[in-house]
Design an enzyme around this catalytic site. Structure first.
Site, PDB file in Angstrom:
ATOM      1  N   GLU A 128       0.827  -1.210   0.000  1.00 19.01           N
ATOM      2  CA  GLU A 128       0.000   0.000   0.000  1.00 19.01           C
ATOM      3  C   GLU A 128       0.858   1.256   0.000  1.00 19.01           C
ATOM      4  OE1 GLU A 128      -2.589  -1.587  -0.958  1.00 19.01           O
ATOM      5  OE2 GLU A 128      -4.028  -0.617   0.393  1.00 19.01           O
ATOM      6  N   THR A 182      -6.113   7.743  -6.543  1.00 18.45           N
ATOM      7  CA  THR A 182      -6.082   7.940  -5.097  1.00 18.45           C
ATOM      8  C   THR A 182      -5.423   9.289  -4.787  1.00 18.45           C
ATOM      9  OG1 THR A 182      -5.942   5.564  -4.809  1.00 18.45           O
ATOM     10  CG2 THR A 182      -5.335   6.893  -2.918  1.00 18.45           C
TER      11      THR A 182
END
Lengths: 309, 309
Positions: A128, A182
């Site tokens: 991540e 994102t």
């Protein structure tokens, strides 16, 4: 030599009010990865899916996750990873997290399970970190590995709390064919928020966790409400407010953005309602001229797991 | 004619991270109020305690609380309230809330219990409105009436969630002899806070509620941590940081400001630790040249109740 195939489910991060601290596990949607461990020292990743992924393994989220695990393991091995099934990247249901989670889960099994599941979350978080530009998050990898609702109380040190979900929690997810990175979704957020607004949000966070504990699906629905982030991100989703009205009228208990978007999801206490809501969302985006993938499923208490051939 | 004596406990609002949305009930400390209902139309309040209270009943928190209940009741009565025991005002353990709660609880009983306990919270909130200058709060009246931990998910409409507390939650409260008005404690707070800080706070709020549900006193202790309000309010409490170090070293699980202060409280899972921590707090304030009242008690699942003569 040992080979293990694992499935890791898709996840819905944030769950409305729980921005950056909470995620829940979907049933049946997710990634399948197989890992083969041999004598040697190296990492190969093969993509057998139709989803386009970077050829350079340094750009694949699996790489830092696998390396973190192997470093903690302390012995060298040749690790061959094959991605067999993959959720579309950018879907907002934890696509990258499912890959990292499936890879570290399979690798841990192939090595004879040297690490507890909670520790695997830390390894998967390295994946991540790669895509978020340095900030580690566990609100997708946590539930993908552990199942249920996973709460990140804090990151320094990592404090993971797993909460079981009642049986009747159903989720309808729509992934409209829009690109929202994102990064873009992060940049639109304010640096500061009014204290009054923050208090409303943590009132809802408290209500959400209480509702889960008390198995009160209506309380969960009332509390799954985001007054902080949604006002800034809903602009990316065509007809967001109108769609909320439609799905609530159809019996959904809550309607929110999944993760950083552009996916949206509803919570229902009934699979019939969830299915109907899925249709409404699909029709809505079609009317807006946008195709969409729809997932209708239960919220699951089971995270990553071994698949037997 | 009907007369009822009621006790309503002291309470700790905010509980660290749960600013404005949460409070818990103390055992054994609180106010005693008796209410006599007769034919007629009026309100009399008599103060039989040694605590100084305003003679003008319009300035007493009991007045708007009783009037709100009587208005909802819809019939006229003469209501005679006698305050028999009273926590010191400004103590930071819900002194005004205990008075309003005891009064409405006794009055509801004297009238034959026309209202559910949750409704009584709304009436008692009118008393809180009087002292807070218009903003209604239920984080003290809620637990004082209902017991346990009370969570205010939202105020519009009022959404009250009651959470039971595990048996072994012990509280040590120190009320130093300093005056900090609620107004002063409010004015020192910033209007805006960083989103990052807010996320940390709601991570802790989630952890606190999860810890209560899972009966995990250590998780509750880790989560009872206020990164938003405490940095601004601890200046009012002499040697705040040093005192925290001392009580944590003595085994307390958490140390925070109670309500708007100046009281501080610790959570422990053992009455011996709680007693020792009470002594440490008393010594600390004595060294700072400040007298203090110390309460060491369990956290209680029982709120307001009738006292039999």
């Amino acid at each position: 030599m040992s080979k293990v195939r694992a499935f890791a489910p898709a996840t819905v991060a944030n769950m409305g009010c729980g921005f950056d601290i909470m995620g829940m596990t979907l049933d049946g949607v997710g990634d399948v990865v197989s890992v083969e461990v041999k004598e040697g020292d190296g990492l190969r990743i093969e993509n057998r899916t139709e989803v386009e992924l970077p050829d350079d393994i340094e750009k694949n989220v699996i790489t830092p996750a696998v390396r973190a695990l192997m470093e903690a393991f302390g012995e060298k091995r040749q690790v061959d990873v094959t991605i067999e099934r993959k959720i579309s990247p950018g879907s907002g249901i934890g696509s990258s997290a499912a890959s990292s989670a499936a890879a570290v889960y399979a690798l841990n099994e192939a090595l004879g399970r040297p690490f507890a599941d909670e520790r695997l979350v830390e390894f998967a978080m390295e994946g991540e970190k790669l895509i978020s530009g340095g900030t580690p998050h566990a609100d997708n990898v946590g539930p993908s590995l552990l199942g249920g609702v996973v709460l990140l109380r804090g990151y320094e040190p990592l404090d993971i709390v797993r909460l079981p979900v009642p049986d009747n929690f159903c989720c309808s997810v729509a992934h409209p064919a829009i690109m929202v990175s994102t990064r873009m979704a992060r940049e639109v957020l304010p640096k500061d928020i009014p204290l009054r607004t923050a208090v409303k949000q943590w009132g809802n966070v408290a209500g959400l966790v209480a509702g889960l504990s008390l198995k009160d699906v209506n309380l969960v629905g009332r509390a799954m409400c985001d007054v902080v982030v949604e006002p800034y991100r809903k602009q990316f989703i065509p007809g967001f407010d109108a769609l909320r009205e439609k799905v609530l009228a159809a019996g959904a208990l809550a309607f929110n953005i999944s993760g950083a978007g552009p996916s949206v999801f509803t919570l229902s206490s009934d699979m019939d309602v969830a299915a109907r809501v899925g249709e409404i969302m699909c029709e809505h985006f079609a009317t807006e001229g946008v195709g969409s993938d729809i997932y209708v499923c239960k919220v699951s208490n089971v995270g990553a797991r071994v698949l037997n051939d």
